[in-house]
Design a protein around this motif. Structure first.
Motif, mmCIF file in Angstrom:
data_model
loop_
_atom_site.group_PDB
_atom_site.id
_atom_site.type_symbol
_atom_site.label_atom_id
_atom_site.label_comp_id
_atom_site.label_asym_id
_atom_site.label_seq_id
_atom_site.Cartn_x
_atom_site.Cartn_y
_atom_site.Cartn_z
ATOM 1 N N GLU A 185 9.244 -0.841 6.943
ATOM 2 C CA GLU A 185 10.349 -0.122 6.306
ATOM 3 C C GLU A 185 11.384 -1.092 5.746
ATOM 4 O O GLU A 185 11.889 -0.900 4.634
ATOM 5 N N LEU A 186 11.687 -2.135 6.498
ATOM 6 C CA LEU A 186 12.635 -3.144 6.015
ATOM 7 C C LEU A 186 12.090 -3.893 4.795
ATOM 8 O O LEU A 186 12.823 -4.180 3.854
ATOM 9 N N GLU A 187 10.815 -4.202 4.811
ATOM 10 C CA GLU A 187 10.184 -4.886 3.687
ATOM 11 C C GLU A 187 10.255 -4.031 2.421
ATOM 12 O O GLU A 187 10.588 -4.526 1.344
ATOM 13 N N ILE A 188 9.967 -2.741 2.562
ATOM 14 C CA ILE A 188 10.045 -1.835 1.417
ATOM 15 C C ILE A 188 11.481 -1.750 0.913
ATOM 16 O O ILE A 188 11.729 -1.813 -0.298
ATOM 17 N N ALA A 189 12.425 -1.615 1.817
ATOM 18 C CA ALA A 189 13.834 -1.541 1.418
ATOM 19 C C ALA A 189 14.261 -2.809 0.690
ATOM 20 O O ALA A 189 14.947 -2.736 -0.337
ATOM 21 N N GLU A 190 13.859 -3.956 1.193
ATOM 22 C CA GLU A 190 14.233 -5.208 0.544
ATOM 23 C C GLU A 190 13.634 -5.293 -0.863
ATOM 24 O O GLU A 190 14.304 -5.728 -1.802
ATOM 25 N N ARG A 191 12.399 -4.864 -1.015
ATOM 26 C CA ARG A 191 11.772 -4.880 -2.350
ATOM 27 C C ARG A 191 12.500 -3.948 -3.311
ATOM 28 O O ARG A 191 12.694 -4.274 -4.485
ATOM 29 N N LEU A 192 12.879 -2.761 -2.826
ATOM 30 C CA LEU A 192 13.587 -1.818 -3.675
ATOM 31 C C LEU A 192 14.967 -2.351 -4.077
ATOM 32 O O LEU A 192 15.381 -2.207 -5.224
ATOM 33 N N ILE A 193 15.651 -2.959 -3.144
ATOM 34 C CA ILE A 193 16.958 -3.547 -3.439
ATOM 35 C C ILE A 193 16.825 -4.670 -4.460
ATOM 36 O O ILE A 193 17.632 -4.786 -5.377
ATOM 37 N N THR A 194 15.780 -5.474 -4.318
ATOM 38 C CA THR A 194 15.550 -6.580 -5.246
ATOM 39 C C THR A 194 15.321 -6.062 -6.661
ATOM 40 O O THR A 194 15.819 -6.654 -7.623
ATOM 41 N N THR A 195 14.600 -4.955 -6.784
ATOM 42 C CA THR A 195 14.336 -4.414 -8.131
ATOM 43 C C THR A 195 15.588 -3.823 -8.750
ATOM 44 O O THR A 195 15.707 -3.776 -9.975
ATOM 45 N N LEU A 196 16.526 -3.374 -7.931
ATOM 46 C CA LEU A 196 17.768 -2.804 -8.443
ATOM 47 C C LEU A 196 18.775 -3.874 -8.844
ATOM 48 O O LEU A 196 19.682 -3.599 -9.617
ATOM 49 N N SER A 197 18.597 -5.069 -8.305
ATOM 50 C CA SER A 197 19.566 -6.145 -8.577
ATOM 51 C C SER A 197 19.349 -6.768 -9.928
ATOM 52 O O SER A 197 18.346 -6.812 -10.507
ATOM 53 N N SER A 211 0.822 -1.216 0.000
ATOM 54 C CA SER A 211 0.000 0.000 0.000
ATOM 55 C C SER A 211 0.852 1.259 0.000
ATOM 56 O O SER A 211 0.536 2.234 -0.687
ATOM 57 N N ILE A 212 1.937 1.242 0.748
ATOM 58 C CA ILE A 212 2.816 2.408 0.827
ATOM 59 C C ILE A 212 3.555 2.604 -0.497
ATOM 60 O O ILE A 212 3.660 3.722 -1.006
ATOM 61 N N MET A 213 4.042 1.516 -1.062
ATOM 62 C CA MET A 213 4.754 1.619 -2.337
ATOM 63 C C MET A 213 3.812 2.072 -3.461
ATOM 64 O O MET A 213 4.246 2.728 -4.402
ATOM 65 N N GLY A 214 2.542 1.741 -3.346
ATOM 66 C CA GLY A 214 1.545 2.172 -4.319
ATOM 67 C C GLY A 214 0.990 3.549 -4.030
ATOM 68 O O GLY A 214 0.065 4.006 -4.705
ATOM 69 N N LYS A 215 1.537 4.198 -3.019
ATOM 70 C CA LYS A 215 1.148 5.551 -2.617
ATOM 71 C C LYS A 215 -0.318 5.656 -2.185
ATOM 72 O O LYS A 215 -0.954 6.695 -2.327
ATOM 73 N N VAL A 216 -0.849 4.555 -1.633
ATOM 74 C CA VAL A 216 -2.207 4.543 -1.095
ATOM 75 C C VAL A 216 -2.186 4.932 0.382
ATOM 76 O O VAL A 216 -3.111 5.576 0.870
ATOM 77 N N ARG A 217 -1.132 4.530 1.077
ATOM 78 C CA ARG A 217 -0.948 4.828 2.500
ATOM 79 C C ARG A 217 0.428 5.429 2.716
ATOM 80 O O ARG A 217 1.265 5.414 1.827
ATOM 81 N N THR A 218 0.650 5.904 3.941
ATOM 82 C CA THR A 218 1.983 6.374 4.336
ATOM 83 C C THR A 218 2.444 5.524 5.517
ATOM 84 O O THR A 218 1.646 4.807 6.127
ATOM 85 N N ILE A 219 3.708 5.661 5.859
ATOM 86 C CA ILE A 219 4.255 4.890 6.974
ATOM 87 C C ILE A 219 3.550 5.260 8.279
ATOM 88 O O ILE A 219 3.464 4.449 9.198
#
Length: 55
Positions: free
Chosen positions: A43-55, A22-30
């Motif tokens: 926050e860790l889950e979001i960071a892990e997803r972002l890192i995965t997309t960069l790899s 929801s946060i990554m889709g800009k529906v909610r905030t932290i």
């Protein structure tokens, strides 16, 4: 791969993943994350997803 979620119940893991989506889709905030103790996991889950997309 989900070592950052160790110690959480199945329900808490599901909440963390749902909030992160929801946060990554800009529906909610932290600030919308309840209970408060799950914020760091979200926050860790979001960071892990972002890192995965960069790899």
């Amino acid at each position: 791969m989900e070592a950052h979620l160790d110690g959480l119940t199945l329900v808490q893991r599901t909440l963390v993943k749902a909030y992160a989506t929801s946060i990554m889709g800009k529906v909610r905030t932290i600030d919308d994350v309840k209970p408060e103790n799950l914020k760091s996991y979200v926050e860790l889950e979001i960071a892990e997803r972002l890192i995965t997309t960069l790899s």
